[in-house]
Design an enzyme around this catalytic site. Structure first.
Site, PDB file in Angstrom:
ATOM      1  N   GLU A  61       0.849  -1.195   0.000  1.00  0.00           N
ATOM      2  CA  GLU A  61       0.000   0.000   0.000  1.00  0.00           C
ATOM      3  C   GLU A  61       0.880   1.238   0.000  1.00  0.00           C
ATOM      4  O   GLU A  61       2.030   1.204   0.435  1.00  0.00           O
ATOM      5  CB  GLU A  61      -0.952   0.014   1.202  1.00  0.00           C
ATOM      6  CG  GLU A  61      -0.287  -0.163   2.558  1.00  0.00           C
ATOM      7  CD  GLU A  61      -0.278   1.098   3.413  1.00  0.00           C
ATOM      8  OE1 GLU A  61      -0.372   2.197   2.842  1.00  0.00           O
ATOM      9  OE2 GLU A  61      -0.159   0.958   4.641  1.00  0.00           O
ATOM     10  N   ARG A  86       1.495  -2.159  12.233  1.00  0.00           N
ATOM     11  CA  ARG A  86       0.837  -3.175  11.412  1.00  0.00           C
ATOM     12  C   ARG A  86       0.296  -2.586  10.117  1.00  0.00           C
ATOM     13  O   ARG A  86      -0.769  -2.965   9.625  1.00  0.00           O
ATOM     14  CB  ARG A  86      -0.259  -3.908  12.188  1.00  0.00           C
ATOM     15  CG  ARG A  86       0.242  -4.564  13.458  1.00  0.00           C
ATOM     16  CD  ARG A  86      -0.802  -5.432  14.121  1.00  0.00           C
ATOM     17  NE  ARG A  86      -1.074  -6.636  13.355  1.00  0.00           N
ATOM     18  CZ  ARG A  86      -0.326  -7.746  13.390  1.00  0.00           C
ATOM     19  NH1 ARG A  86       0.745  -7.804  14.174  1.00  0.00           N
ATOM     20  NH2 ARG A  86      -0.654  -8.799  12.661  1.00  0.00           N
ATOM     21  N   CYS A  91       7.701  -0.921  -2.280  1.00  0.00           N
ATOM     22  CA  CYS A  91       8.919  -1.726  -2.411  1.00  0.00           C
ATOM     23  C   CYS A  91      10.068  -1.289  -1.518  1.00  0.00           C
ATOM     24  O   CYS A  91      10.753  -2.134  -0.928  1.00  0.00           O
ATOM     25  CB  CYS A  91       9.366  -1.777  -3.867  1.00  0.00           C
ATOM     26  SG  CYS A  91      10.023  -0.213  -4.510  1.00  0.00           S
ATOM     27  N   HIS A 131      12.165   0.772  -8.338  1.00  0.00           N
ATOM     28  CA  HIS A 131      11.782  -0.508  -7.735  1.00  0.00           C
ATOM     29  C   HIS A 131      13.001  -1.188  -7.123  1.00  0.00           C
ATOM     30  O   HIS A 131      14.016  -1.387  -7.782  1.00  0.00           O
ATOM     31  CB  HIS A 131      11.135  -1.443  -8.752  1.00  0.00           C
ATOM     32  CG  HIS A 131      10.583  -2.685  -8.125  1.00  0.00           C
ATOM     33  ND1 HIS A 131       9.670  -2.646  -7.082  1.00  0.00           N
ATOM     34  CD2 HIS A 131      10.841  -4.009  -8.331  1.00  0.00           C
ATOM     35  CE1 HIS A 131       9.380  -3.878  -6.701  1.00  0.00           C
ATOM     36  NE2 HIS A 131      10.089  -4.721  -7.434  1.00  0.00           N
ATOM     37  N   ASP A 146      11.320 -10.835  -3.939  1.00  0.00           N
ATOM     38  CA  ASP A 146      10.624  -9.557  -4.038  1.00  0.00           C
ATOM     39  C   ASP A 146       9.321  -9.667  -3.254  1.00  0.00           C
ATOM     40  O   ASP A 146       8.475 -10.499  -3.570  1.00  0.00           O
ATOM     41  CB  ASP A 146      10.354  -9.233  -5.508  1.00  0.00           C
ATOM     42  CG  ASP A 146       9.734  -7.859  -5.715  1.00  0.00           C
ATOM     43  OD1 ASP A 146       9.428  -7.174  -4.722  1.00  0.00           O
ATOM     44  OD2 ASP A 146       9.542  -7.470  -6.890  1.00  0.00           O
TER      45      ASP A 146
END
Length: 294
Positions: A61, A86, A91, A131, A146
Site C-alpha cells: 500500500e 501493522r 517496495c 523498484h 521480491d
C-alpha cells in the site's frame, strides 16, 4: 585527514553484543508480525516460506504517498510502520525490511534497483529507477526475492540463472538477462508481460532515497493520484485500485467489484488487514468516485 583512536577491544565487544541483542529482538517481532514459526536458517526452503508469509501478512500500500504524509525509508521508520503499527508499504519499505531480516538470519543478500515496466508499451521511454528487490545467493546460485510489487509480486523466489519459465502457485515467471540487466516478466493469459528491469550492481543508499522521493512525492507518480493496495495469499491475489476490488483465485476465477467509500474502508481493514485511520477518509472518498479504464 583526521585520525580517530581505535576503540578498546572491550568496547568493540560491547558493540557486538548490542548489535546481536538488537537482531535477537528484531527477528521475533518480525516473525510474530508475519505469523511465522518455522525454522530459521539461510536455506531456500526458509527463504520461500518467509516470502510467502510476508506477502500474505503485510499488504502492499502507498496511502502515505496519496495523503501527502510522506514515506520515510529509514530502518526505524519502516519497523515502526510495518511491524509496530501493522501497516503495509511499497517496495522500498517492504524489500528494505525483508533484506534486513534475511541478513540477520545470515543469508547472503543484497538490494538491487531497477525500472518498472509493468503495463507500459514496449516502446515506452525509460522509466525512473523506482523498484527495489533483493538478490539472495545460495550455494553460489542467485535468487530473486521480491515482497514489494503489488498485485503481481512473485510469490516465491525466482532463480536468476535460468531463462526457463518458472511456475508458481499464481503466475508463471521468467527472468532473461541482457548484459547487466535482468528482465523479469510474468505470463498473463497467453502473453508475457514485463514487470521490471533490474540492474545487476547493488546501488548506493542514495539511489533508494531518490527513487523513494520520486515514488512518494513526484506529481507523475501514480501513487500520488490513486488509492492502491494489494495482498497475496496461498489461495488468492487481492488488488484495490481506487474503487475497484479485483480478486484472482488460483483456480483461475476472477471477481471484480466496485466499492463505495464505506466499502473501501471496510475492505482496507478486512481484506488488506490495515488499521484504517481517520485522516485517510478524504482520499477514500475521492477514490470512491474514480472512473477506471481497462
Amino acid at each position: 585527514m583526521l585520525h580517530y583512536p581505535a576503540a578498546p577491544s572491550s568496547e568493540l565487544d560491547d558493540l557486538g553484543v548490542a548489535a546481536s541483542n538488537a537482531a535477537d529482538a528484531f527477528l521475533p517481532r518480525y516473525f510474530a508480525r508475519i505469523g511465522y514459526d518455522g525454522p530459521v536458517a539461510p536455506t531456500l526452503e526458509v527463504l520461500a516460506a518467509l516470502q510467502a508469509a510476508h506477502i500474505a501478512a503485510i499488504p502492499f500500500e502507498a496511502i502515505d504517498a496519496l495523503t501527502g504524509a510522506g514515506v520515510d525509508i529509514g530502518a526505524d521508520a519502516i519497523d515502526a510502520k510495518l511491524i509496530g503499527q501493522r501497516r503495509g508499504g511499497y517496495c522500498f519499505e517492504q524489500n528494505g525490511l525483508f533484506l534486513r531480516v534475511l541478513q540477520a538470519i545470515e543469508f547472503e543478500a543484497e538490494g538491487l534497483i531497477g525500472r518498472v515496466r509493468w503495463m507500459l508499451p514496449d516502446d515506452a521511454p525509460p522509466s525512473p529507477r523506482t523498484h527495489m528487490v533483493v538478490r539472495v545467493t545460495l550455494d553460489g546460485r542467485p535468487w530473486l526475492a521480491d515482497v514489494g510489487f503489488g498485485a503481481t509480486v512473485p510469490p516465491a523466489p525466482l532463480a536468476m540463472d535460468s531463462e526457463e519459465p518458472q511456475p508458481t502457485r499464481h503466475e508463471t515467471y521468467r527472468i532473461v538477462r541482457h548484459g547487466d540487466i535482468w528482465q523479469v516478466a510474468a505470463r498473463i493469459g497467453d502473453d508475457w508481460a514485463m514487470l521490471y528491469r533490474i540492474e545487476n550492481k547493488p546501488p548506493p543508499a542514495i539511489d533508494y532515497e531518490l527513487g523513494n522521493w520520486y515514488t512518494s512525492a513526484h506529481p507523475d507518480s501514480h501513487f500520488r493520484r490513486q488509492l492502491i493496495a494489494a495482498r497475496t495469499t496461498a489461495e488468492a491475489r487481492y488488488g484495490l485500485r481506487d474503487n475497484r476490488l479485483t480478486t484472482r483465485l488460483t483456480d483461475g476465477r476472477i471477481d471484480r467489484r466496485y466499492l463505495t467509500a464505506d466499502e473501501i474502508e471496510r475492505t482496507l481493514a478486512e481484506i488488506f488487514l490495515l488499521p484504517v485511520q481517520r485522516h485517510w477518509r478524504p482520499a477514500i472518498e475521492r477514490a470512491a468516485t474514480a472512473e477506471i479504464a481497462g
